[in-house]
Write an enzyme that holds these catalytic residues in place. Structure first.
Site, PDB file in Angstrom:
ATOM      1  N   ASP A  32      -3.119  -2.998  -2.624  1.00 37.00           N
ATOM      2  CA  ASP A  32      -4.165  -1.978  -2.680  1.00 37.00           C
ATOM      3  C   ASP A  32      -3.979  -1.122  -3.936  1.00 37.00           C
ATOM      4  O   ASP A  32      -2.869  -1.032  -4.488  1.00 37.00           O
ATOM      5  CB  ASP A  32      -4.100  -1.089  -1.431  1.00 37.00           C
ATOM      6  CG  ASP A  32      -5.309  -0.156  -1.325  1.00 37.00           C
ATOM      7  OD1 ASP A  32      -5.175   0.911  -0.719  1.00 37.00           O
ATOM      8  OD2 ASP A  32      -6.378  -0.488  -1.877  1.00 37.00           O
ATOM      9  N   ASN A  33      -5.043  -0.486  -4.402  1.00 40.63           N
ATOM     10  CA  ASN A  33      -4.986   0.556  -5.438  1.00 40.63           C
ATOM     11  C   ASN A  33      -4.543   0.082  -6.812  1.00 40.63           C
ATOM     12  O   ASN A  33      -3.918   0.856  -7.562  1.00 40.63           O
ATOM     13  CB  ASN A  33      -4.049   1.688  -5.002  1.00 40.63           C
ATOM     14  CG  ASN A  33      -4.362   2.203  -3.625  1.00 40.63           C
ATOM     15  OD1 ASN A  33      -3.542   2.123  -2.711  1.00 40.63           O
ATOM     16  ND2 ASN A  33      -5.568   2.715  -3.449  1.00 40.63           N
ATOM     17  N   ASP A  92       0.828  -1.205   0.000  1.00 44.28           N
ATOM     18  CA  ASP A  92       0.000   0.000   0.000  1.00 44.28           C
ATOM     19  C   ASP A  92       0.860   1.252   0.000  1.00 44.28           C
ATOM     20  O   ASP A  92       0.435   2.317   0.442  1.00 44.28           O
ATOM     21  CB  ASP A  92      -0.926  -0.014   1.215  1.00 44.28           C
ATOM     22  CG  ASP A  92      -2.029   1.021   1.109  1.00 44.28           C
ATOM     23  OD1 ASP A  92      -2.561   1.448   2.162  1.00 44.28           O
ATOM     24  OD2 ASP A  92      -2.354   1.445  -0.027  1.00 44.28           O
ATOM     25  N   LYS A  94       3.065   3.563  -5.515  1.00 41.85           N
ATOM     26  CA  LYS A  94       2.532   2.597  -6.486  1.00 41.85           C
ATOM     27  C   LYS A  94       3.618   2.132  -7.464  1.00 41.85           C
ATOM     28  O   LYS A  94       3.568   1.011  -7.940  1.00 41.85           O
ATOM     29  CB  LYS A  94       1.336   3.185  -7.231  1.00 41.85           C
ATOM     30  CG  LYS A  94       0.234   3.704  -6.278  1.00 41.85           C
ATOM     31  CD  LYS A  94      -0.057   2.757  -5.118  1.00 41.85           C
ATOM     32  CE  LYS A  94      -0.752   3.475  -3.960  1.00 41.85           C
ATOM     33  NZ  LYS A  94      -0.758   2.673  -2.716  1.00 41.85           N
ATOM     34  N   GLU A 111     -11.289   4.190  -1.427  1.00 40.54           N
ATOM     35  CA  GLU A 111     -11.777   4.477  -0.070  1.00 40.54           C
ATOM     36  C   GLU A 111     -12.675   5.723  -0.045  1.00 40.54           C
ATOM     37  O   GLU A 111     -12.360   6.756  -0.591  1.00 40.54           O
ATOM     38  CB  GLU A 111     -10.605   4.653   0.910  1.00 40.54           C
ATOM     39  CG  GLU A 111      -9.476   5.525   0.439  1.00 40.54           C
ATOM     40  CD  GLU A 111      -8.366   4.753  -0.269  1.00 40.54           C
ATOM     41  OE1 GLU A 111      -8.670   3.709  -0.883  1.00 40.54           O
ATOM     42  OE2 GLU A 111      -7.225   5.211  -0.261  1.00 40.54           O
TER      43      GLU A 111
HETATM   44  C1  LIG Z   1       2.517  10.304   0.060  1.00 41.79           C
HETATM   45  N1  LIG Z   1       2.334   8.875   0.165  1.00 41.79           N
HETATM   46  C2  LIG Z   1       2.754   8.100   1.146  1.00 41.79           C
HETATM   47  N2  LIG Z   1       2.377   6.845   0.894  1.00 41.79           N
HETATM   48  C3  LIG Z   1       1.748   6.834  -0.278  1.00 41.79           C
HETATM   49  C4  LIG Z   1       1.213   5.617  -0.937  1.00 41.79           C
HETATM   50  N3  LIG Z   1      -0.232   5.585  -1.075  1.00 41.79           N
HETATM   51  C5  LIG Z   1      -0.820   6.240  -2.075  1.00 41.79           C
HETATM   52  O1  LIG Z   1      -0.155   6.929  -2.837  1.00 41.79           O
HETATM   53  C6  LIG Z   1      -2.310   6.146  -2.224  1.00 41.79           C
HETATM   54  C7  LIG Z   1      -2.958   7.120  -2.988  1.00 41.79           C
HETATM   55  C8  LIG Z   1      -4.360   7.087  -3.144  1.00 41.79           C
HETATM   56  C9  LIG Z   1      -5.034   8.133  -3.953  1.00 41.79           C
HETATM   57  C10 LIG Z   1      -4.620   9.461  -3.895  1.00 41.79           C
HETATM   58  C11 LIG Z   1      -5.261  10.427  -4.645  1.00 41.79           C
HETATM   59  C12 LIG Z   1      -6.343  10.081  -5.440  1.00 41.79           C
HETATM   60  F1  LIG Z   1      -6.984  11.029  -6.156  1.00 41.79           F
HETATM   61  C13 LIG Z   1      -6.765   8.767  -5.515  1.00 41.79           C
HETATM   62  C14 LIG Z   1      -6.107   7.790  -4.782  1.00 41.79           C
HETATM   63  C15 LIG Z   1      -5.114   6.076  -2.529  1.00 41.79           C
HETATM   64  C16 LIG Z   1      -4.458   5.099  -1.772  1.00 41.79           C
HETATM   65  O2  LIG Z   1      -5.170   4.099  -1.182  1.00 41.79           O
HETATM   66  C17 LIG Z   1      -3.069   5.118  -1.628  1.00 41.79           C
HETATM   67  O3  LIG Z   1      -2.491   4.112  -0.902  1.00 41.79           O
HETATM   68  C18 LIG Z   1       1.694   8.120  -0.762  1.00 41.79           C
HETATM   69 MG   LIG Z   2      -3.917   2.526  -0.588  1.00 41.44          MG
END
Ligand SMILES: Cn1cnc(CNC(=O)c2cc(-c3ccc(F)cc3)cc(O)c2O)c1
Ligand SMILES: [Mg+2]
Length: 214
Positions: A169-170, A141, A144, A199
């Site tokens: 995830d994602n 998670d 990506k 989510e």
């Molecule tokens: C800064 N950072 C530290 N860890 C991470 C890794 N996680 C993600 O990037 C992550 C992003 C999104 C998401 C963000 C914007 C949007 F418009 C749609 C989805 C959803 C998730 O569930 C995620 O896990 C990012």
């Molecule tokens: Mg996620």
């Protein structure tokens, strides 16, 4: 000074959840993210799929890549058997500081080892540092674009055994196209997509569950 979103999420936990009650911590975060401020926790809908995978596996050793505020950490840790080993890696020190307090509020600090640093640096050191041979379950998670390189790294470091499960995830939103292509075409994995939603939204997303065949 301005608070950060993770700090406001922690305050909501401390205000609305009962110390030592993991389910109340999960509920408080979901309420905050649905009604106050969206945040990138796996959330309640995908969280139920995560719960069912964890419960069915009853894993002795779990690795989480990407702790963020500790929401999925609490979801997983609350379901683990007493002597299970659970390591969660977080790159961002600000997130890690909040996650430690969320995990502590849930009363699960004894069940989780939160390690700060880059997954690519830590994965090769896990065996010797934490006395872990292989992981039964890995929850991906984090960044990506790190899912694929870190999966290959875990294979190379011998951290996966026949039957180890990767739950990612994602895979749709934001998306992990290179990871999906690899894991779905590799003869080393048996993969299945669990369709769900991003989510707290109606946007499609889902979890990819992949079993390492050795
Ligand atoms: C800064 N950072 C530290 N860890 C991470 C890794 N996680 C993600 O990037 C992550 C992003 C999104 C998401 C963000 C914007 C949007 F418009 C749609 C989805 C959803 C998730 O569930 C995620 O896990 C990012
Ligand atoms: Mg996620």
């Amino acid at each position: 000074t301005q608070s950060t979103r993770p700090q406001r999420l922690l305050s909501a936990v401390q205000k609305n959840a009962t110390r030592g009650d993991p389910c109340s911590v999960v509920r408080a975060i979901d309420d905050f993210c649905r009604h106050k401020e969206w945040a990138m926790n796996v959330g309640d809908e995908k969280g139920c799929i995560l719960d069912s995978v964890v419960s069915e596996m009853n894993p002795a050793a779990v690795l989480e890549l990407g702790t963020y505020c500790g929401y999925s950490t609490v979801r997983i840790a609350r379901l683990l058997p007493p002597d299970a080993k659970f390591i969660t890696l977080e790159f961002n020190p600000g997130f890690a500081a909040i996650a430690r307090q969320v995990i502590a509020w849930a009363g699960l600090e004894e069940k989780v080892q939160l390690v700060e640093g880059a997954s690519g640096d830590w994965i090769p050191k896990i065996k010797e540092q934490f006395g872990i041979k292989t992981f039964d379950l890995v929850f991906l998670d984090h960044w990506k674009d790190r899912y694929l390189p870190d999966t290959k790294l875990m294979e190379e470091c011998g951290l996966l055994r026949k039957g180890s499960v990767l739950l990612a995830d994602n895979v749709i939103c934001p998306g992990t196209p290179d990871y999906l292509e690899y894991i779905r075409s590799s003869p080393k994995y048996e993969s299945r997509y669990f369709k769900s939603h991003l989510e707290y939204t109606k946007v499609e997303d889902g979890l990819e569950k992949s079993i390492f065949l050795g």
